[in-house]
Enzyme design. Structure first.
Site, short mmCIF file in Angstrom:
data_model
loop_
_atom_site.label_atom_id
_atom_site.label_comp_id
_atom_site.label_asym_id
_atom_site.label_seq_id
_atom_site.Cartn_x
_atom_site.Cartn_y
_atom_site.Cartn_z
N TYR A 1 98.52 52.06 -62.11
CA TYR A 1 98.09 53.09 -62.66
C TYR A 1 96.76 53.63 -62.33
O TYR A 1 96.13 54.90 -62.57
CB TYR A 1 97.93 52.77 -64.33
CG TYR A 1 99.01 52.59 -65.27
CD1 TYR A 1 100.11 52.84 -64.81
CD2 TYR A 1 98.74 52.31 -66.49
CE1 TYR A 1 101.40 52.58 -65.62
CE2 TYR A 1 100.01 52.10 -67.25
CZ TYR A 1 101.34 52.44 -66.77
OH TYR A 1 102.29 52.22 -67.58
N LYS B 1 107.38 40.44 -60.29
CA LYS B 1 108.71 40.63 -59.81
C LYS B 1 108.24 40.47 -58.36
O LYS B 1 108.32 41.29 -57.36
CB LYS B 1 108.89 42.36 -59.71
CG LYS B 1 110.15 42.82 -59.36
CD LYS B 1 111.17 42.34 -60.27
CE LYS B 1 112.74 42.95 -59.68
NZ LYS B 1 113.68 42.13 -60.47
N ASP C 1 112.37 41.64 -65.19
CA ASP C 1 113.64 42.24 -65.63
C ASP C 1 114.38 41.22 -66.75
O ASP C 1 114.76 41.38 -67.98
CB ASP C 1 114.59 42.53 -64.60
CG ASP C 1 114.78 41.42 -63.47
OD1 ASP C 1 113.92 40.53 -63.42
OD2 ASP C 1 115.22 41.78 -62.49
N ASP D 1 102.43 47.34 -70.33
CA ASP D 1 102.77 48.43 -71.02
C ASP D 1 104.03 48.40 -71.78
O ASP D 1 104.39 48.57 -72.95
CB ASP D 1 102.48 49.65 -70.23
CG ASP D 1 102.32 51.12 -70.98
OD1 ASP D 1 102.30 51.04 -72.06
OD2 ASP D 1 101.85 52.17 -70.34
N ASP E 1 105.00 47.20 -75.86
CA ASP E 1 105.65 48.05 -76.92
C ASP E 1 107.13 47.20 -77.55
O ASP E 1 107.29 47.32 -78.37
CB ASP E 1 106.14 49.23 -76.34
CG ASP E 1 104.63 50.19 -76.50
OD1 ASP E 1 103.82 49.74 -76.69
OD2 ASP E 1 104.93 51.35 -76.58
#
Ligand code: NAD
Length: 356
Positions: free
Chosen positions: A140, A190, A222, A246, A250
């Protein structure tokens, strides 16, 4: 004596913070909490009064306090302002100015509310996991970034970057929190594809050596997404990067099915924290005395536990919320058939009444 900056913000912010203040007042009077409150402006209401969503006076007050309790920011009437003046800039400005790199998002499902989840009750009932998300670095913020013309077509790019020090400090944050819980950290990355994640994993291994009482495991993102919906109760603390956090936080929050119940914290390296419910300013229900104040009240409990070193009072608040739910009281957003529906203010009173 602790000093806390109260920032109600916009929309339902005023109503829900008022309930948290009832709890603080009660504990100040009856339980030697000794919390001094400073009141300030942020978001759209701050813009209306001062021309800025984050006035200098609020920043100055933040620097003089031990923690911040924030309601929410945002609303339709400020959506057309230029980006730098919008309410959300107030929130982002506070995070950046105070270097709040460690975002704690608990996903707790009170057994009394298990039917509110979209998952089967036995999968989620009693869920209590903490996602620790790195909040001020990663893709980000990485450079270079942009959209430009290459080979005759548009080309968009961002860069996933982490300094070892940035990984190390979020690692310490996660391990310290695990020490207060079930002493298990799952680091999500990852590393099979991304070099930046190889560094993430290696650094987490190094940090883990300083916490022999905490067990570290690793999981690819994943698989972590799959496991969160398959068997979420296997996790205690999950630590991950800005982008992965992020998405996963959620997902975890929605396992509980109740946006009005979940608190959050954003901490810097000295333990200073900004505490707020995970939901927004809900302009659709503002001023109607129907918003659920429990996420905000539980944010006070988080503040006492993670910044102000008063876990006993945090327990007390959480137990009071449990008692009120046990008795069948619900705000509209978490109600099922047969429950007693109460308004925002009444819910605040009920929690205060259950504080023993
Ligand atoms: P929202 O979280 O405000 O509302 C989503 C839905 O959940 C709405 O139907 C709302 O009525 C309901 N809801 C939210 N909190 C509730 C509560 N405590 N009790 C009962 N119901 C509740 O998200 P949104 O509608 O996407 O955004 C509204 C505004 O909030 C926007 O301006 C957005 O930018 C802002 N926002 C702020 C924050 C923050 O301050 N941290 C976070 C998210 C969104």
């Amino acid at each position: 004596m602790s000093k806390v900056l109260i920032l109600p913000g916009d929309g339902i912010g005023q109503e829900i913070i008022a309930q948290a203040l009832k709890v603080i007042d009660f504990l100040n009077t009856n339980n030697a909490l000794n919390m001094e409150l400073v009141h300030g402006l942020v978001g759209g209401t701050a813009y209306d009064e001062t021309g800025s969503p984050l006035p200098q006076a609020t920043l100055d007050a933040a620097h003089e306090c031990d923690s911040i309790l924030l309601g929410a920011v945002g609303g339709y009437q400020w959506e057309k302002l230029e980006r730098g003046l919008r309410p959300e800039r107030g929130l982002l400005g506070l995070r950046a100015e105070l270097d709040l790199f460690s975002n704690l998002r608990p996903a707790i499902l009170y057994p009394q509310l298990a039917s509110a989840s979209t998952l089967k009750e036995e999968i989620v009932s009693g869920l209590d996991l903490m996602i620790v998300r790195e909040l001020v670095a990663g893709i980000y913020f990485g450079e270079p970034r942009g959209v430009e013309e290459r080979n005759g077509e548009k080309y968009g790019f961002n860069t996933a970057t982490y300094f070892e020090s940035e990984i190390r400090r979020i690692g310490h944050s996660a391990f310290k929190i695990a020490q207060l819980r079930d002493k298990r950290v799952c680091s999500v990355d990852k590393a099979n594809v991304l070099e930046v994640c190889e560094l993430w994993r290696e650094t987490m291994e190094n940090v883990a050596k300083e916490y022999p009482d905490v067990a570290l495991s690793h999981m690819y993102v994943d698989n972590a997404a799959m496991q969160l919906v398959k068997a979420p109760k296997q996790f205690d603390v999950m630590v991950t990067s800005n982008l992965f956090g992020d998405v996963l936080s959620d997902c975890a929050a929605m396992l509980t099915g109740s946006i009005g119940m979940l608190p959050s914290a954003s901490l810097n390296k000295s333990g200073f924290g900004m505490y707020e419910p995970i939901h927004g300013s809900a302009p659709d229900i503002a001023g109607k005395d129907i918003a659920n104040p429990l996420a905000t009240i539980l944010s006070v409990a988080m503040m006492l536990r993670y910044s102000l070193n008063q876990a006993d009072l945090a327990d007390k608040i959480e137990m009071a919320v449990n008692t009120v739910l046990d008795k069948g009281y619900r705000t509209q957003d978490i109600a099922s058939e047969g429950d007693s529906i109460v308004g925002t203010s009444k819910m605040g009173d009920l929690v205060v009444g259950a504080l023993v």
